[in-house]
Design an enzyme around this catalytic site. Structure first.
Site, mmCIF file in Angstrom:
data_model
loop_
_atom_site.group_PDB
_atom_site.id
_atom_site.type_symbol
_atom_site.label_atom_id
_atom_site.label_comp_id
_atom_site.label_asym_id
_atom_site.label_seq_id
_atom_site.Cartn_x
_atom_site.Cartn_y
_atom_site.Cartn_z
ATOM 1 N N CYS A 7 0.846 -1.197 0.000
ATOM 2 C CA CYS A 7 0.000 0.000 0.000
ATOM 3 C C CYS A 7 0.880 1.245 0.000
ATOM 4 O O CYS A 7 0.617 2.222 -0.683
ATOM 5 C CB CYS A 7 -0.879 -0.033 1.236
ATOM 6 S SG CYS A 7 -2.473 0.730 1.029
ATOM 7 N N CYS A 40 12.569 -20.050 15.654
ATOM 8 C CA CYS A 40 12.305 -21.473 15.846
ATOM 9 C C CYS A 40 13.125 -22.308 14.866
ATOM 10 O O CYS A 40 13.696 -23.332 15.234
ATOM 11 C CB CYS A 40 10.822 -21.764 15.601
ATOM 12 S SG CYS A 40 9.921 -22.183 17.088
ATOM 13 N N CYS A 80 8.232 -28.812 12.740
ATOM 14 C CA CYS A 80 7.404 -27.984 13.619
ATOM 15 C C CYS A 80 6.395 -28.866 14.340
ATOM 16 O O CYS A 80 6.146 -28.721 15.540
ATOM 17 C CB CYS A 80 6.641 -26.934 12.819
ATOM 18 S SG CYS A 80 7.612 -25.985 11.656
#
Lengths: 110, 254
Positions: free
Chosen positions: B107, B215, B170
């Protein structure tokens, strides 16, 4: 961008005990940590917070605190004071590298 | 008789599954009461400092003759309500899914003719948290857009793929071992309900991508770059997995 958030009642009754909460954006770098390049990051702390209550006649320090390296980033400090008369609460933080910030809040006592 | 009992049991299980309360827990549910009250109270939540930044940026034009966010969108509490709950969404211009942060930068480029904010910059996280705040309490509502499906599937595959020197996926922690302990911390179910978060360990606001990169680094794999397609795909899958859970952004996490 220095920012502070102060939460405090806008109005209170005379003699009422009010809670004031302050939160200010600051890295509170201890001066003991190493940066990504291994060099020690220079100390950058807020050293002092003071709150003065001006009720039209007297300008009284109602709270002050000294801050040290063990305080986390973006320190949050809350305290209590007694609402005596309508006036202004002035919060001043000062610290390393000439850091100084002042915020004002008006309080109406009925 | 036994068959009938079996069928009855199956029916009972089916109805129990239907009536069972949602077993999903957000990171908020796993926090201590002290941290929960820190998040609930806007006067204590340090993420509100970022929100204050974002609210100022919303009103501020990036330059002369260029519109501010507010000039087009108006009041954020109306225009941005529910927006953060449905991102990542498909972007017709770039023909791929984009995150809320990428939408803000897109934007900025197309309407404000301004340089994009750097990933994890105070300005971008501030605007993101200000927009996310407008969806607080609303259910996460991933768009039912067929064009997103292949990306979502890839995100799920990535979630379940072993990676790194520790050879962990994960899913092995966040699906199979959620609720158990890793070091001193409870392993969360990894529902991204509150991003951007104020993470106490990082002493600052952070996006979901930073969380994912950290992670991935933790299992000793090479993290994807910010805004990499893989991270967007993972986010797409995670929001689908958390569909219907309440947005609690901007959250505090330990």
């Amino acid at each position: 961008m220095a920012r502070a958030l102060i939460t405090c009642p806008k109005t209170a009754q005379r003699g009422e005990i009010i809670e004031i909460r302050t939160l200010i954006a600051h890295p509170m770098e201890t001066g003991y940590r190493a940066g990504p390049d291994g060099a020690i990051l220079p100390r950058n702390l807020i050293r002092h917070l003071s709150c003065r209550y001006f009720d039209g006649h007297d300008d009284v320090e109602v709270f002050s605190a000294e801050l040290f390296p063990a305080v986390a980033a973006n320190p949050f400090i809350s305290f209590f004071t007694t609402a005596t008369a309508s006036g202004t609460l002035r919060f001043s933080w000062s610290g390393d590298n000439g850091f100084a910030q002042t915020e004002r809040v008006t309080l109406t006592v009925t | 008789m036994r068959a009938a009992a079996g069928a009855l049991a199956a029916l009972w299980f089916a109805s129990a599954a239907w009536a069972a309360p949602d077993a999903r827990r957000s990171g908020f549910d796993d926090m201590t009461p002290a941290l929960q009250s820190m998040q609930r109270d806007d006067a204590q939540n340090p993420a509100m400092l970022g929100v204050a930044d974002g609210a100022a940026l919303w009103q501020q034009a990036p330059g002369a003759n260029r519109p501010s966010c507010a000039a087009c969108h108006g009041d954020a509490s109306v225009a941005m309500r529910g927006v953060a709950a449905r991102y990542p969404a498909f972007d017709a211009a770039s023909k791929r899914p984009i995150t809320l942060g990428q939408r803000i930068n897109a934007c900025r480029a197309s309407h404000q003719h301004a340089a994009p904010f750097a990933p994890e910059s105070d300005a971008l996280l501030g605007l993101e948290s200000f927009v996310a705040l407008q969806s607080r309490g609303l259910p996460i509502a991933p768009p039912a857009d067929a064009r997103l499906q292949p990306y979502r599937v890839r995100g799920e595959q990535l979630f379940k793929r072993r990676m790194g020197q520790l050879d962990l996926s994960c899913a092995q922690c966040h699906d199979e071992r959620a609720g158990q302990r890793l070091g001193g911390a409870t392993i969360p179910q990894a529902h991204p309900t509150g991003y951007p978060i104020y993470r106490l360990e990082w002493q600052g606001l952070a996006s979901l991508q930073r969380r994912l990169r950290s992670c991935i680094g933790g299992v000793r794999a090479e993290p994807y770059a910010f805004d990499a397609p893989e991270l967007v795909e993972l986010e797409l899958y995670l929001t689908q997995r958390a569909a219907g859970m309440r947005v609690d952004a901007p959250a505090v996490r330990p």
